[in-house]
Write an enzyme that holds these catalytic residues in place. Structure first.
Site, PDB file in Angstrom:
ATOM      1  N   TYR A 130       1.072  -0.723   0.208  1.00  0.00           N
ATOM      2  CA  TYR A 130       0.072   0.082  -0.013  1.00  0.00           C
ATOM      3  C   TYR A 130       0.914   1.211   0.414  1.00  0.00           C
ATOM      4  CZ  TYR A 130      -3.552   3.680   1.904  1.00  0.00           C
ATOM      5  OH  TYR A 130      -3.672   4.850   1.743  1.00  0.00           O
ATOM      6  N   GLU A 218      -3.957   7.627  -4.163  1.00  0.00           N
ATOM      7  CA  GLU A 218      -4.088   6.527  -2.998  1.00  0.00           C
ATOM      8  C   GLU A 218      -3.071   5.405  -4.199  1.00  0.00           C
ATOM      9  OE1 GLU A 218      -8.077   4.100  -0.962  1.00  0.00           O
ATOM     10  OE2 GLU A 218      -5.714   4.224   0.384  1.00  0.00           O
TER      11      GLU A 218
END
Ligand code: ADP
Ligand code: MG
Length: 407
Positions: A130, A218
């Site tokens: 991530y 993101e």
């Protein structure tokens, strides 16, 4: 403003951030036609068909009309049957996906209609990580966040194991320094080529965020391939609307079909409107007063149905539009007009309210509190209109009255 994954990837690629190759398609034919060039360019017979909506969780999402079809589909038919088999599978899936409603954890029950697909090269995933760049308002800088928990909602990681989220604040003049990127990459357990590629990826991403005035980028998941490449497999970007005038190309990526129809209509009239879940519609001037109005409604036991700031320079036409937007919401059981007329004159508001009621009727109680410039004229306009309006002597009185009447 939010944009689609394929648009985010286009912006990233142009700034040296590694992404897989792919092509967008709005029709079944476009989707099928994208397969062959993609397979030939990459030499990889695996392609992925991805729904383009402004919501995540697509991989685990399912279509209402076709519960067997997922929002993201990895197509491996080409491995055995050649490109033709993949094309046929893409045709079949694209037919089911385009125009259908995808429901994911982020769309809510009603789901979102898929109008665009992204056909992407299949990536041989080694690890899923991530990575994001978000504006840290408390520090006044962008912060890069990284975690080994790729594919998982970051809010979940933050709650369960906050120590697994690594952070580096980005100096706007220097950018993300080499040592900071290296610290993050080491923290993620990258070594060898992956370490080098990871550092390059992070620095390019930080620069892209700065350049594009994003609120958030993101990448979930960020993947490390078996060959040590580092790539954005997913990409979500949102922008600060106040800076959009500096980015014409980004502004043109806006997809209004993804936005709430009421909020869209409000923005066309220059109104700041946010839909909420309560029953008391609010028509207020000034963002501060609008927030105070929501507070006082809650304080006296009600729930606001919206935040609405008609602004300082609103006209009768804008107020009419605002009133119509509020009355269109079937949850609204009562309307509270709370105006402090400074620049905004009370008679303008009164005329707007009267005009709107003439046009759309009034099926719920209406409480009006007017104060400020031309207040007497405003009150007279409402009194003489013959409308069934309750006037309030101050804000608290108005809030109590509307919450009581809405019961
Ligand atoms: P969402 O977050 O909306 O579910 P993602 O783009 O993250 O959508 O995709 C979901 C999953 O699908 C990924 O975690 C990955 O396992 C798989 N996937 C997505 N794109 C590709 C790709 N190009 N190649 C291989 N697998 C992919
Ligand atoms: Mg994702």
């Amino acid at each position: 403003m939010n944009i689609h994954e394929y648009q985010a990837k286009e912006l990233m690629q142009a700034r040296g951030v590694a992404v897989p190759q792919g092509a967008v398609a709005r029709t079944v034919e476009e989707a099928v036609a994208a397969v062959r060039p993609l397979v030939e360019a990459t030499g990889n017979p695996v392609v992925v068909l991805k729904s383009q909506i402004h919501a995540g969780g697509r991989g685990k999402g399912r279509f209402k009309e076709h519960p067997e079809v997922a929002g993201v589909n990895v197509i491996t038919d080409g491995l055995k049957g050649g490109v033709r088999a993949t094309e046929e599978r893409v045709r079949e899936l694209a037919k089911a996906m385009l125009g259908s409603t995808l429901v994911t954890v982020q769309t809510g029950e009603s789901g979102k209609q898929v109008n665009r697909l992204y056909i992407e090269q299949g990536i041989d995933i080694g690890r899923e990580l991530y990575l994001s760049v978000v504006l840290d308002r408390a520090v006044g800088r962008n912060v890069m966040m990284a975690s080994t928990e790729g594919g998982v909602e970051i809010e979940e990681v933050a709650e369960r194991s906050p120590e697994k989220i690594l952070r580096e604040h980005i100096d706007p003049l220097v950018g993300l320094a080499n040592f900071q990127a290296a610290r993050l990459a080491h923290g993620l357990g990258l070594t060898g080529d992956a370490l080098k590629n990871g550092v390059r990826f992070m620095r390019a991403l930080a620069k892209a965020a700065e350049e594009l005035d994003t609120d958030m980028i993101e990448i979930n998941p960020l993947v490390v391939t078996k060959q040590g490449q580092v790539m954005a497999l997913d990409g979500k970007m949102s922008f600060d609307n106040n800076a959009l005038f500096r980015h014409k190309m980004v502004a043109e990526m806006r997809d209004t079909s993804e936005e709430d129809p009421a909020e869209l209509e409000a923005s066309n009239y220059g109104l700041s409107f946010i839909k909420l879940d309560g029953t008391i519609g609010c028509l207020v001037n000034g963002a501060g007063l609008a927030m105070a109005t929501m507070d006082i409604i809650k304080h006296v036991g009600g729930e606001p149905a919206n935040f609405l700031d008609v602004g300082g320079g609103a006209t009768t036409e804008n107020v009419t539009a605002a009133f119509k937007i509020i009355t269109k919401d079937p949850n609204v059981r009562g309307i509270f007009v709370n105006i402090f007329g400074g620049i905004m004159k009370c008679d303008t508001i009164a005329n707007g309210v009267v005009e709107a009621v003439r046009q759309v009727g009034l099926e719920v109680p209406l409480v009006v509190r007017l104060e400020g410039t031309n207040v007497d004229l405003g009150k007279r306009i409402i009194d003489e209109s013959g409308l069934n309006v309750v006037s309030a002597k101050d804000m608290k009185d108005g809030a109590q009255k509307i919450v009581e009447l809405a019961k």
